[in-house]
Design an enzyme around this catalytic site. Structure first.
Site, PDB file in Angstrom:
ATOM      1  CE  LYS A   1      -1.766   1.515   4.088  1.00  0.00           C
ATOM      2  NZ  LYS A   1      -1.422   2.910   4.357  1.00  0.00           N
TER       3      LYS A   1
ATOM      4  CB  CYS B   1      -5.352  10.776  11.299  1.00  0.00           C
ATOM      5  SG  CYS B   1      -3.785  10.028  11.686  1.00  0.00           S
TER       6      CYS B   1
ATOM      7  NE  ARG C   1       0.057  11.408  10.490  1.00  0.00           N
ATOM      8  CZ  ARG C   1      -0.056  10.183  10.029  1.00  0.00           C
ATOM      9  NH1 ARG C   1      -0.964   9.367  10.503  1.00  0.00           N
ATOM     10  NH2 ARG C   1       0.762   9.734   9.095  1.00  0.00           N
TER      11      ARG C   1
ATOM     12  CG  ASP D   1       3.225   1.441   9.530  1.00  0.00           C
ATOM     13  OD1 ASP D   1       2.789   2.316  10.308  1.00  0.00           O
ATOM     14  OD2 ASP D   1       3.397   1.651   8.309  1.00  0.00           O
TER      15      ASP D   1
ATOM     16  NE  ARG E   1      -6.757   3.904   6.074  1.00  0.00           N
ATOM     17  CZ  ARG E   1      -6.199   4.591   7.062  1.00  0.00           C
ATOM     18  NH1 ARG E   1      -6.954   4.995   8.059  1.00  0.00           N
ATOM     19  NH2 ARG E   1      -4.938   4.895   7.057  1.00  0.00           N
TER      20      ARG E   1
HETATM   21  C1  UD1 Z   1       4.202   6.928   6.444  1.00  0.00           C
HETATM   22  C2  UD1 Z   1       3.400   5.675   6.263  1.00  0.00           C
HETATM   23  C3  UD1 Z   1       2.931   5.158   7.621  1.00  0.00           C
HETATM   24  C4  UD1 Z   1       4.105   4.986   8.557  1.00  0.00           C
HETATM   25  C5  UD1 Z   1       4.934   6.257   8.628  1.00  0.00           C
HETATM   26  C6  UD1 Z   1       6.213   6.100   9.442  1.00  0.00           C
HETATM   27  C7  UD1 Z   1       2.383   5.913   4.097  1.00  0.00           C
HETATM   28  C8  UD1 Z   1       1.141   6.110   3.312  1.00  0.00           C
HETATM   29  N1  UD1 Z   1       2.270   5.958   5.430  1.00  0.00           N
HETATM   30  O1  UD1 Z   1       3.341   7.912   7.015  1.00  0.00           O
HETATM   31  O2  UD1 Z   1       2.289   3.902   7.394  1.00  0.00           O
HETATM   32  O3  UD1 Z   1       3.612   4.686   9.843  1.00  0.00           O
HETATM   33  O4  UD1 Z   1       5.316   6.678   7.305  1.00  0.00           O
HETATM   34  O5  UD1 Z   1       6.979   5.073   8.939  1.00  0.00           O
HETATM   35  O6  UD1 Z   1       3.445   5.681   3.553  1.00  0.00           O
HETATM   36  N2  UD1 Z   1       5.934  14.809  10.886  1.00  0.00           N
HETATM   37  C9  UD1 Z   1       6.024  16.152  11.214  1.00  0.00           C
HETATM   38  N3  UD1 Z   1       5.979  17.070  10.209  1.00  0.00           N
HETATM   39  C10 UD1 Z   1       5.845  16.714   8.898  1.00  0.00           C
HETATM   40  C11 UD1 Z   1       5.764  15.338   8.576  1.00  0.00           C
HETATM   41  C12 UD1 Z   1       5.808  14.396   9.594  1.00  0.00           C
HETATM   42  O7  UD1 Z   1       6.133  16.504  12.379  1.00  0.00           O
HETATM   43  O8  UD1 Z   1       5.814  17.597   8.037  1.00  0.00           O
HETATM   44  C13 UD1 Z   1       5.989  13.788  11.972  1.00  0.00           C
HETATM   45  C14 UD1 Z   1       4.679  12.958  12.063  1.00  0.00           C
HETATM   46  O9  UD1 Z   1       3.713  13.629  12.835  1.00  0.00           O
HETATM   47  C15 UD1 Z   1       5.165  11.685  12.709  1.00  0.00           C
HETATM   48  C16 UD1 Z   1       6.566  11.516  12.127  1.00  0.00           C
HETATM   49  O10 UD1 Z   1       6.967  12.806  11.652  1.00  0.00           O
HETATM   50  O11 UD1 Z   1       5.253  11.859  14.090  1.00  0.00           O
HETATM   51  C17 UD1 Z   1       6.657  10.493  11.008  1.00  0.00           C
HETATM   52  O12 UD1 Z   1       5.794  10.850   9.978  1.00  0.00           O
HETATM   53  P1  UD1 Z   1       6.035  10.454   8.464  1.00  0.00           P
HETATM   54  O13 UD1 Z   1       7.301   9.689   8.309  1.00  0.00           O
HETATM   55  O14 UD1 Z   1       5.853  11.671   7.644  1.00  0.00           O
HETATM   56  O15 UD1 Z   1       4.826   9.454   8.216  1.00  0.00           O
HETATM   57  P2  UD1 Z   1       3.784   9.453   7.031  1.00  0.00           P
HETATM   58  O16 UD1 Z   1       4.451   9.759   5.747  1.00  0.00           O
HETATM   59  O17 UD1 Z   1       2.590  10.240   7.400  1.00  0.00           O
END
Ligand code: UD1
Length: 425
Positions: free
Chosen positions: A22, A116, A121, A306, A398
């Protein structure tokens, strides 16, 4: 509304074919927006998030056909640069379209993602990086209006944290930007490498994916290609975990050990024997599982967040005390109450969860709190005595394609029913 009803206590035995990932399908679908002509994606999982991404693509003007596990996309010019809120809300990761739409058209209007089930997020890292590449943002009434009046250009970007989504958005924005982007502290997840491999097959100039510093030189045009999505390592570890928690023996087809090499050693520490082959993995569970002193979730190559809930469910039946530490998301222990309701002994304090293994779990009526938390409840239900009902399984759908059929295929007594309905196990 549907639920899963599980009659636990049967060791799983047999073969499972693993579906595509996914977390690489979604950014690769967004990447197809950047390509002229036809893109054919094989091994796409049939998941609600993937269908939601296809609806966004169709809305934007991309012709999208889904046949079994193949998605064929025909891209002409984008019809619009706006993704309506209803479509954005259908899938939490829809922010991944921002970099692609901006890269393609020089503007993009989307609703601002709220919090979420895993907590807040933020997208500050996404926006700051795109700003460095020439984008401007206006945030009003929950809307995010982005434009790059002069077009996007390359930049030297240092991410404060290796965010998966921010890395993907930067990659998607940079492949058609003017000049060279150097991305330091990029996420190294295998799905990032899958996105990079797809974009390279379309003509992009990307190097360093998986190594922490990525260099992307913008090209004039990308052309659609045929590409096969990598196996889903989290679904894979979930199914191996289902064998482990029930004391079963499972052969997982469609993957080798490499995408899971940060998780398989933990199953081995617990006493599982794993026999890898080039295109499959065999797992043989012990009669009783051993505890694990410490599991700390970290960005790749660390232990993935995850898989935290999955391992917590398994360790709740180990012979002793295990300690988990969640370092990625603020609210990722919401499955604990359900596991405790089923008889698990888990104490959470801040980021740390102490799991004291019990001899047995008992079936209960529980409600999925998020995708992986829901899967953890299914695993607990497979091992528990009596009947478990898992509600709000839209979360599970999902990320797992027809989970009940997969588990029934290896002897699990599990059915999907309408909430309130009855059926035979
Ligand atoms: C992706 C995965 C999710 C996985 C996660 C971490 C997808 C669709 N989802 O989510 O399954 O659990 O990576 O491996 O690929 N953060 C900030 N600012 C930002 C972006 C992120 O503070 O601009 C923080 C988030 O709140 C979180 C951490 O960084 O605490 C990790 O987030 P991120 O690696 O971005 O996860 P996703 O891409 O949302």
């Amino acid at each position: 509304m549907q639920k899963l009803v599980i009659e636990g206590g049967v060791p799983l035995e047999g073969e499972i074919t693993l579906h595509g990932a996914k977390n690489s399908t979604l950014p690769i679908l967004a990447g197809a927006l950047l390509c002229d002509g036809r893109t054919v994606l094989e091994n796409c999982p049939r998941l609600t998030d993937v269908f939601a991404a296809c609806r966004i693509l169709t809305h934007l003007g991309c012709r999208c056909r889904i046949a079994e596990h193949t998605v064929t996309l025909q891209m002409q010019n984008l019809r619009t640069d706006t993704i309506p809120e209803a479509l954005m809300q259908e899938m939490r990761s829809s922010i991944i379209f921002l970099g692609a739409v901006l890269g393609r058209t020089g503007s993009c209007h989307v609703s601002y993602p709220g919090g979420c089930e895993l907590g807040p997020r933020p997208i500050d890292m996404h926006l700051e990086a795109l700003r460095q590449m020439g984008a401007r943002f206006l945030i009003h009434d929950g809307q995010l209006d982005c434009s790059a009046p002069e077009g996007l250009h390359g930049a030297v970007i240092h991410l404060p944290f290796p965010s998966v989504g921010a890395t993907e958005n930067i990659m998607l924005a940079a492949v058609l930007a003017k000049g060279r982007t150097v991305l330091h502290n990029a996420a190294k997840e295998p799905e990032i490498c899958d996105l990079a491999a797809f974009l390279r097959s379309c003509g992009a100039d990307i190097s360093g994916d998986g190594a922490g510093t990525m260099v992307i030189s913008g090209v004039k045009q990308l052309r659609g290609c045929s590409y096969s999505i990598m196996p889903d390592r989290i679904a894979g570890i979930t199914y191996l975990g289902a064998a482990a928690i029930t004391g079963g023996t499972v052969c997982l087809r469609g993957t080798d050990a490499s995408p899971m090499d940060n998780m398989l050693p933990v199953l081995e520490q617990m006493g599982c024997r794993i026999y890898p082959e080039p295109d499959r993995l065999h797992l043989l569970a012990p009669r009783r599982l051993r505890p694990v002193a410490s599991i700390r979730t970290m960005p790749h190559p660390g232990f993935p967040t995850d898989a935290q809930a999955i391992f917590m469910a398994i360790l709740s039946l180990a012979d002793g005390v295990s300690v988990l530490e969640e370092n990625i998301f603020a609210c990722r222990y919401r499955h604990v109450d359900a596991l405790v309701k089923m008889g698990a002994k888990i104490h959470v304090s801040g980021r740390t969860a102490v799991v004291t293994g019990v001899r047995s779990l008992s079936g209960a009526c529980v409600t999925a709190t998020d995708l992986r938390g829901g899967a953890a409840m299914v695993l607990a239900g497979l091992a528990a005595s009596g009947t478990t009902e898992v509600r709000r399984i839209c979360y599970i759908d999902r990320g797992y394609e027809a989970i009940e059929q997969v588990l029934r295929g290896v002897g699990g007594r599990i059915v999907r029913m309408e909430t309130g309905g009855s059926g035979e196990l």
